[in-house]
Design a protein around this motif. Structure first.
Motif, PDB file in Angstrom:
ATOM      1  N   GLU A  99      29.527 -27.789 -13.994  1.00 38.17           N
ATOM      2  CA  GLU A  99      28.509 -27.304 -14.126  1.00 38.17           C
ATOM      3  C   GLU A  99      28.501 -26.411 -15.480  1.00 38.17           C
ATOM      4  O   GLU A  99      27.425 -25.961 -16.042  1.00 38.17           O
ATOM      5  CB  GLU A  99      27.724 -26.475 -13.056  1.00 38.17           C
ATOM      6  CG  GLU A  99      28.417 -25.179 -12.619  1.00 38.17           C
ATOM      7  CD  GLU A  99      29.710 -25.456 -11.978  1.00 38.17           C
ATOM      8  OE1 GLU A  99      30.366 -24.436 -11.783  1.00 38.17           O
ATOM      9  OE2 GLU A  99      30.018 -26.439 -11.485  1.00 38.17           O
ATOM     10  N   GLN A 124      26.951 -25.925  -7.387  1.00 39.48           N
ATOM     11  CA  GLN A 124      27.048 -26.575  -8.891  1.00 39.48           C
ATOM     12  C   GLN A 124      25.532 -26.827  -9.220  1.00 39.48           C
ATOM     13  O   GLN A 124      25.312 -26.050 -10.397  1.00 39.48           O
ATOM     14  CB  GLN A 124      27.865 -27.793  -8.910  1.00 39.48           C
ATOM     15  CG  GLN A 124      29.271 -27.703  -8.784  1.00 39.48           C
ATOM     16  CD  GLN A 124      29.581 -29.078  -8.869  1.00 39.48           C
ATOM     17  OE1 GLN A 124      29.369 -30.201  -9.008  1.00 39.48           O
ATOM     18  NE2 GLN A 124      31.002 -28.934  -9.506  1.00 39.48           N
ATOM     19  N   ALA A 134      27.572 -23.085 -21.223  1.00 37.91           N
ATOM     20  CA  ALA A 134      26.811 -23.575 -20.096  1.00 37.91           C
ATOM     21  C   ALA A 134      26.662 -24.919 -20.051  1.00 37.91           C
ATOM     22  O   ALA A 134      25.909 -25.668 -19.243  1.00 37.91           O
ATOM     23  CB  ALA A 134      25.543 -22.745 -19.882  1.00 37.91           C
ATOM     24  N   GLU A 172      20.338 -21.997 -12.902  1.00 38.74           N
ATOM     25  CA  GLU A 172      20.452 -20.598 -13.423  1.00 38.74           C
ATOM     26  C   GLU A 172      20.752 -20.676 -14.613  1.00 38.74           C
ATOM     27  O   GLU A 172      20.157 -19.781 -15.632  1.00 38.74           O
ATOM     28  CB  GLU A 172      21.262 -19.808 -12.263  1.00 38.74           C
ATOM     29  CG  GLU A 172      20.538 -19.362 -10.805  1.00 38.74           C
ATOM     30  CD  GLU A 172      21.685 -18.540 -10.142  1.00 38.74           C
ATOM     31  OE1 GLU A 172      22.769 -18.036 -10.705  1.00 38.74           O
ATOM     32  OE2 GLU A 172      21.279 -18.238  -9.019  1.00 38.74           O
ATOM     33  N   ASN A 173      21.812 -21.258 -14.944  1.00 38.43           N
ATOM     34  CA  ASN A 173      22.222 -21.216 -16.488  1.00 38.43           C
ATOM     35  C   ASN A 173      20.916 -21.808 -17.465  1.00 38.43           C
ATOM     36  O   ASN A 173      20.947 -21.182 -18.385  1.00 38.43           O
ATOM     37  CB  ASN A 173      23.229 -22.113 -16.874  1.00 38.43           C
ATOM     38  CG  ASN A 173      24.671 -21.535 -16.212  1.00 38.43           C
ATOM     39  OD1 ASN A 173      24.775 -20.254 -16.139  1.00 38.43           O
ATOM     40  ND2 ASN A 173      25.635 -22.429 -16.400  1.00 38.43           N
ATOM     41  N   ILE A 212      23.865 -22.881  -9.939  1.00 38.52           N
ATOM     42  CA  ILE A 212      24.734 -22.438 -11.253  1.00 38.52           C
ATOM     43  C   ILE A 212      23.979 -23.341 -12.185  1.00 38.52           C
ATOM     44  O   ILE A 212      23.729 -22.690 -13.647  1.00 38.52           O
ATOM     45  CB  ILE A 212      26.212 -22.702 -11.276  1.00 38.52           C
ATOM     46  CG1 ILE A 212      26.815 -21.784 -10.214  1.00 38.52           C
ATOM     47  CG2 ILE A 212      26.640 -22.248 -12.628  1.00 38.52           C
ATOM     48  CD1 ILE A 212      28.127 -21.881 -10.117  1.00 38.52           C
ATOM     49  N   CYS A 249      30.248 -22.832 -17.364  1.00 32.76           N
ATOM     50  CA  CYS A 249      30.481 -21.398 -16.981  1.00 32.76           C
ATOM     51  C   CYS A 249      29.320 -20.804 -16.282  1.00 32.76           C
ATOM     52  O   CYS A 249      27.991 -21.278 -16.946  1.00 32.76           O
ATOM     53  CB  CYS A 249      31.036 -20.706 -18.084  1.00 32.76           C
ATOM     54  SG  CYS A 249      32.704 -21.362 -18.771  1.00 32.76           S
ATOM     55  N   ASP A 250      29.407 -19.947 -15.568  1.00 38.20           N
ATOM     56  CA  ASP A 250      28.267 -19.248 -15.062  1.00 38.20           C
ATOM     57  C   ASP A 250      27.749 -18.074 -15.735  1.00 38.20           C
ATOM     58  O   ASP A 250      28.764 -17.270 -15.995  1.00 38.20           O
ATOM     59  CB  ASP A 250      28.667 -18.798 -13.732  1.00 38.20           C
ATOM     60  CG  ASP A 250      27.304 -18.139 -12.891  1.00 38.20           C
ATOM     61  OD1 ASP A 250      26.298 -18.307 -13.259  1.00 38.20           O
ATOM     62  OD2 ASP A 250      27.664 -17.550 -11.699  1.00 38.20           O
ATOM     63  N   LYS A 253      27.962 -19.823  -4.935  1.00 35.57           N
ATOM     64  CA  LYS A 253      26.786 -20.872  -5.619  1.00 35.57           C
ATOM     65  C   LYS A 253      27.361 -22.133  -5.670  1.00 35.57           C
ATOM     66  O   LYS A 253      28.500 -22.333  -5.823  1.00 35.57           O
ATOM     67  CB  LYS A 253      26.353 -20.171  -7.054  1.00 35.57           C
ATOM     68  CG  LYS A 253      25.833 -18.891  -6.922  1.00 35.57           C
ATOM     69  CD  LYS A 253      25.672 -18.343  -8.459  1.00 35.57           C
ATOM     70  CE  LYS A 253      25.117 -16.958  -8.749  1.00 35.57           C
ATOM     71  NZ  LYS A 253      24.759 -16.804 -10.053  1.00 35.57           N
TER      72      LYS A 253
END
Length: 173
Positions: free
Chosen positions: A88, A13, A75, A19-20, A16, A90-91, A11
């Motif tokens: 970015e 940056q 995140a 999505e976060n 991610i 933590c995922d 993925k």
């Protein structure tokens, strides 16, 4: 359906980061929906909340708030002075990560709060959280530590040293 061969792609940056944000919004809405539903139904059905239910509800709200703040801090992206994205954060959607366990706790707590609208006995389902924590502690930390094989002593090496010493003595005699 397209089947991808080989290693899954990584993925970026920005993906991610997006999505976060989506994950945080989803779990925030889940928590607020459970809390709002409990308060709404409770105000309609009860003139006063039972003391034990109110205590568990407040504890549930604290757990939900703590989990949300923890995920939000995980995140948090790091930006440069000019606004470019440095990191970015933590995922939250990585498999096997701590974010997954925190999301499970949010789901469990929200579910318990929603079910507790119908009966106070549903608060007992909350006991699954420490049971799961103890199971994870045993399988990942304590069990392997207790049952690891004892280090083997190199007997051959000791015997070889003694044998070499004897041979040297015999040689010089």
């Amino acid at each position: 359906m397209v089947v991808q061969k080989g290693k899954p792609g990584t993925k970026g940056q920005k993906q991610i980061l997006q999505e976060n944000k989506d994950t945080l919004a989803f779990y925030r809405n889940m928590a607020l929906g459970a809390v709002g539903g409990y308060l709404g139904i409770g105000m309609i059905l009860f003139t006063t909340f039972p003391a034990l239910d109110l205590t568990f509800f407040i504890l549930g709200c604290l757990v939900l708030g703590g989990c949300y703040r923890f995920m939000a801090s995980m995140a948090t992206p790091k930006l440069a002075a000019d606004g470019t994205l440095l990191d970015e954060g933590c995922d939250l959607n990585i498999e096997g990560g701590i974010g997954e366990h925190v999301k499970d706790l949010v789901i469990l707590t929200s579910g318990v709060i929603v079910l507790a609208m119908f009966s106070s006995y549903f608060w007992l389902i909350w006991l699954l959280a420490p049971i799961r924590g103890a199971q994870m502690l045993w399988t990942n930390v304590l069990g392997p530590w207790f049952f690891q094989p004892a280090p083997e002593e190199p007997e051959e090496r000791v015997l070889d040293k003694k044998q070499l010493k004897r041979e040297r003595r015999m040689k010089y005699r």
